[in-house]
Motif scaffolding. Sequence first.
Motif, short mmCIF file in Angstrom:
data_model
loop_
_atom_site.label_atom_id
_atom_site.label_comp_id
_atom_site.label_asym_id
_atom_site.label_seq_id
_atom_site.Cartn_x
_atom_site.Cartn_y
_atom_site.Cartn_z
N GLU A 54 0.82 -1.21 0.00
CA GLU A 54 0.00 0.00 0.00
C GLU A 54 0.86 1.26 0.00
O GLU A 54 0.53 2.26 -0.67
CB GLU A 54 -0.92 -0.01 1.23
N LEU A 55 1.98 1.26 0.76
CA LEU A 55 2.87 2.42 0.79
C LEU A 55 3.50 2.67 -0.57
O LEU A 55 3.63 3.82 -1.01
CB LEU A 55 3.94 2.20 1.85
N ARG A 56 3.87 1.58 -1.25
CA ARG A 56 4.44 1.75 -2.60
C ARG A 56 3.41 2.34 -3.56
O ARG A 56 3.71 3.23 -4.35
CB ARG A 56 4.95 0.40 -3.13
N ASP A 57 2.16 1.84 -3.43
CA ASP A 57 1.11 2.39 -4.29
C ASP A 57 0.88 3.87 -3.99
O ASP A 57 0.72 4.69 -4.92
CB ASP A 57 -0.19 1.60 -4.09
N PHE A 58 0.87 4.23 -2.67
CA PHE A 58 0.67 5.63 -2.28
C PHE A 58 1.81 6.51 -2.79
O PHE A 58 1.58 7.63 -3.27
CB PHE A 58 0.55 5.72 -0.76
N LYS A 59 3.04 5.98 -2.68
CA LYS A 59 4.19 6.73 -3.17
C LYS A 59 4.12 6.96 -4.66
O LYS A 59 4.40 8.06 -5.16
CB LYS A 59 5.47 5.98 -2.80
N ASN A 60 3.70 5.90 -5.37
CA ASN A 60 3.60 6.04 -6.82
C ASN A 60 2.53 7.06 -7.21
O ASN A 60 2.65 7.75 -8.23
CB ASN A 60 3.27 4.68 -7.45
N LYS A 61 1.47 7.15 -6.38
CA LYS A 61 0.43 8.14 -6.66
C LYS A 61 0.87 9.55 -6.30
O LYS A 61 0.49 10.53 -6.95
CB LYS A 61 -0.84 7.78 -5.89
N MET A 62 1.68 9.68 -5.20
CA MET A 62 2.06 11.01 -4.72
C MET A 62 3.19 11.63 -5.52
O MET A 62 3.29 12.86 -5.60
CB MET A 62 2.48 10.92 -3.25
N LEU A 63 4.07 10.84 -6.08
CA LEU A 63 5.21 11.42 -6.81
C LEU A 63 4.78 12.36 -7.92
O LEU A 63 5.32 13.48 -8.02
CB LEU A 63 6.09 10.28 -7.36
N PRO A 64 3.85 12.01 -8.74
CA PRO A 64 3.42 12.98 -9.77
C PRO A 64 2.81 14.25 -9.15
O PRO A 64 3.04 15.35 -9.65
CB PRO A 64 2.36 12.20 -10.58
N LEU A 65 2.04 14.06 -8.04
CA LEU A 65 1.46 15.24 -7.40
C LEU A 65 2.53 16.15 -6.81
O LEU A 65 2.43 17.38 -6.88
CB LEU A 65 0.48 14.80 -6.31
N LEU A 66 3.58 15.55 -6.21
CA LEU A 66 4.68 16.34 -5.67
C LEU A 66 5.41 17.09 -6.78
O LEU A 66 5.83 18.24 -6.59
CB LEU A 66 5.64 15.43 -4.91
N GLU A 67 5.58 16.46 -7.91
CA GLU A 67 6.24 17.14 -9.02
C GLU A 67 5.41 18.33 -9.49
O GLU A 67 5.94 19.42 -9.76
CB GLU A 67 6.45 16.15 -10.17
#
Length: 406
Positions: A54-67
């Motif tokens: 779940e953390l990997r999925d959340f990270k993958n979702k957040m990286l584009p938002l952080l960019e």
Amino acid sequence: MGPSAPLLVLILLSWSGPLQGQQHHLVEYMERRLAALEERLAQCQDQSSRHAAELRDFKNKMLPLLEVAEKEREALRTEADTISGRVDRLEREVDYLETQNPALPCVELDEKVNGGPGTKGKGRRNEKYDMVTDCGYTISQVRSMKILKRFGGPAGLWTKDPLGPTEKIYVLDGTQNDTAFVFPRLRDFTLAMAARKASRVRVPFPWVGTGQLVYGGFLYYARRPPGGPGGGGELENTLQLIKFHLANRTVVDSSVFPAERLIPPYGLTADTYIDLAADEEGIWAVYATREDDRHLCLAKLDPQTLDTEQQWDTPCPRENAEAAFVICGTLYVVYNTRPASRARIQCSFDASGTLTPEQAALSYFPRRYGAHASLRYNPRERQLYAWDDGYQIVYKLEMRKKEEEV
């Protein structure tokens, strides 16, 4: 072996059976507990694997938002820098316009027609002042400021002695106090623990307001005698001037100021009843009375005896005035608003009559939106020492000859 040996063997054999049964039950109990622990460990491992996924999925979702957020932050920073540059440019343009179109003088129309207030003066009142020096300069512009530190309360005074040691700093905190701080040099005053570097000088009578002056090794200040302004009695509207020797710490002279029904000269500084000033010509006093409660008065004092040599009724209004100072025999009155805004020199009065109101440069102070509790001019340095809401500030002055056109 004795006769008791067979008996001991029989006893041991009789107990061996129960002991073996207890060990068997203990082993079974430990096996069950270990199995339960293994099951829990397996569950924890499954949960950890699920949380990691779940953390990997959340990270993958957040990286584009952080960019995207980082790009927006950079865009906002660029826009803020652009706005800041525009504001700075606008303020420079405003400063230029203020120098080209200074504030209008605070002289009312009926004063221009009638020749100014107080034309019914007696004796030497309102006679032109005869200069004792060749000082012929006036302010061209208040060029820059330097905020040194914050010391004390919102009202006070700090200054140097224009005739004494060039390095000593005198600080008088508050509008009713009896202890002055003396710093050996400016560097000591700017330290974080400045008070430890200062010597304390206690005066016998508390001062009133922020109109004190250090001149020639003496502290000149106004004292409210019993029954003075606000105290009731026969001396309801009088103040006593004190001349205090700073080295000997003694009062060498005192005098009741020769003006009745005194009121605060500055509409924005209600605690000050007499403001003492020094310039190239000596000592002056700025005050106001109920006889003309709309305008300021100016007096030339004898620093030796505290006698009043001459007096003038000026056209400078009390309303919205916050401080004043004298340069080469010319009174400059600083005005502000309530709440505090940008201070400005908006009225001047030359006791010698050399500088006309039309020739005076009525300029704004550098950008600082505060309220001056006191301003002290140092003729040796041509600088103003200001107390602004507890901040100690130095203003640099640009001067010109009085005969020059603005």
